[in-house]
Design a protein around this motif. Sequence first.
Motif, PDB file in Angstrom:
ATOM      1  N   SER A   1       3.359   0.449  -0.676  1.00  0.00           N
ATOM      2  CA  SER A   1       3.458   1.516  -1.681  1.00  0.00           C
ATOM      3  C   SER A   1       2.930   2.836  -1.143  1.00  0.00           C
ATOM      4  O   SER A   1       3.392   3.911  -1.547  1.00  0.00           O
ATOM      5  CB  SER A   1       2.698   1.120  -2.955  1.00  0.00           C
ATOM      6  OG  SER A   1       3.322   0.013  -3.576  1.00  0.00           O
TER       7      SER A   1
ATOM      8  N   GLU B   1       9.439   1.853 -10.522  1.00  0.00           N
ATOM      9  CA  GLU B   1       8.175   1.184 -10.236  1.00  0.00           C
ATOM     10  C   GLU B   1       8.026  -0.041 -11.134  1.00  0.00           C
ATOM     11  O   GLU B   1       8.773  -0.201 -12.105  1.00  0.00           O
ATOM     12  CB  GLU B   1       7.012   2.158 -10.460  1.00  0.00           C
ATOM     13  CG  GLU B   1       7.037   3.340  -9.502  1.00  0.00           C
ATOM     14  CD  GLU B   1       5.800   4.206  -9.622  1.00  0.00           C
ATOM     15  OE1 GLU B   1       5.110   4.100 -10.660  1.00  0.00           O
ATOM     16  OE2 GLU B   1       5.533   4.979  -8.693  1.00  0.00           O
TER      17      GLU B   1
ATOM     18  N   THR C   1       5.792   4.644   0.427  1.00  0.00           N
ATOM     19  CA  THR C   1       6.705   5.271  -0.537  1.00  0.00           C
ATOM     20  C   THR C   1       6.071   6.528  -1.141  1.00  0.00           C
ATOM     21  O   THR C   1       6.751   7.531  -1.368  1.00  0.00           O
ATOM     22  CB  THR C   1       7.105   4.293  -1.660  1.00  0.00           C
ATOM     23  OG1 THR C   1       5.952   3.940  -2.433  1.00  0.00           O
ATOM     24  CG2 THR C   1       7.743   3.037  -1.090  1.00  0.00           C
TER      25      THR C   1
ATOM     26  N   ASP D   1      10.011   0.251  -5.919  1.00  0.00           N
ATOM     27  CA  ASP D   1       8.710  -0.341  -5.617  1.00  0.00           C
ATOM     28  C   ASP D   1       8.464  -1.516  -6.553  1.00  0.00           C
ATOM     29  O   ASP D   1       8.083  -1.330  -7.713  1.00  0.00           O
ATOM     30  CB  ASP D   1       7.610   0.719  -5.780  1.00  0.00           C
ATOM     31  CG  ASP D   1       6.270   0.246  -5.226  1.00  0.00           C
ATOM     32  OD1 ASP D   1       6.138  -0.962  -4.937  1.00  0.00           O
ATOM     33  OD2 ASP D   1       5.364   1.071  -5.091  1.00  0.00           O
TER      34      ASP D   1
END
Length: 214
Positions: free
Chosen positions: A18, A58, A21, A139
């Motif tokens: 993460s 997400e 990203t 994600d």
Amino acid sequence: LPKGATIALVGASGAGKSTITDLMAGLYQPTYGSIKVDGCDLSSLNIASWRAPLGGVEPSVLLLNASVQENIFFCREQDSLETVKAAARAAHADQFIENLELGYDTILGDKGFRLSGGQKQRIALARALYGNPDLLILDEATSALDSVSEKLIQQALAEIKKSRTILVVAHRLSTIADADEILVLDDGQILERGTKEELLSQQGKFTHLWGLQS
């Protein structure tokens, strides 16, 4: 991250998936090294212009106490209802939306409490696609879903990947089996990279993770 490719990041929690990203989206700057876009340092670009063609989903979906269509074009300039519906179709969300009492005008309630987890994720994917992004960042977009909802989102992604560059963060390895390249991360380092078949043949970290899940 080649244009038009689907790249997956896998690894244990805390490996740095993460973080990558977030760095790519320009949410914060790297303490060393650089993020480059077509050879240009991201820090030298206009960050608003860089983010404009990005779309993201997400694990936790932010939904407003507003209509379905307002939740889909959230944070972007409002276009026609047909554009909203096109994004919903691409996310395989149109069927359940049409079955709501007021369709696209249905108020979802606080945090979208009227929807299931899978429906919320499909609304989030429709929102990401509404802006017609060049780069889609996912994600853990399917980590908390049941198998039916996951299947629908995977169908949507299989169709989307033909015209998008996609970066996927995944714990469930079955969801990224068709990625053009998989990067296996550990403690911020890339340990292995390749297709699923190439990584399985190496009998390394990815093979161990794949064995645990299968």
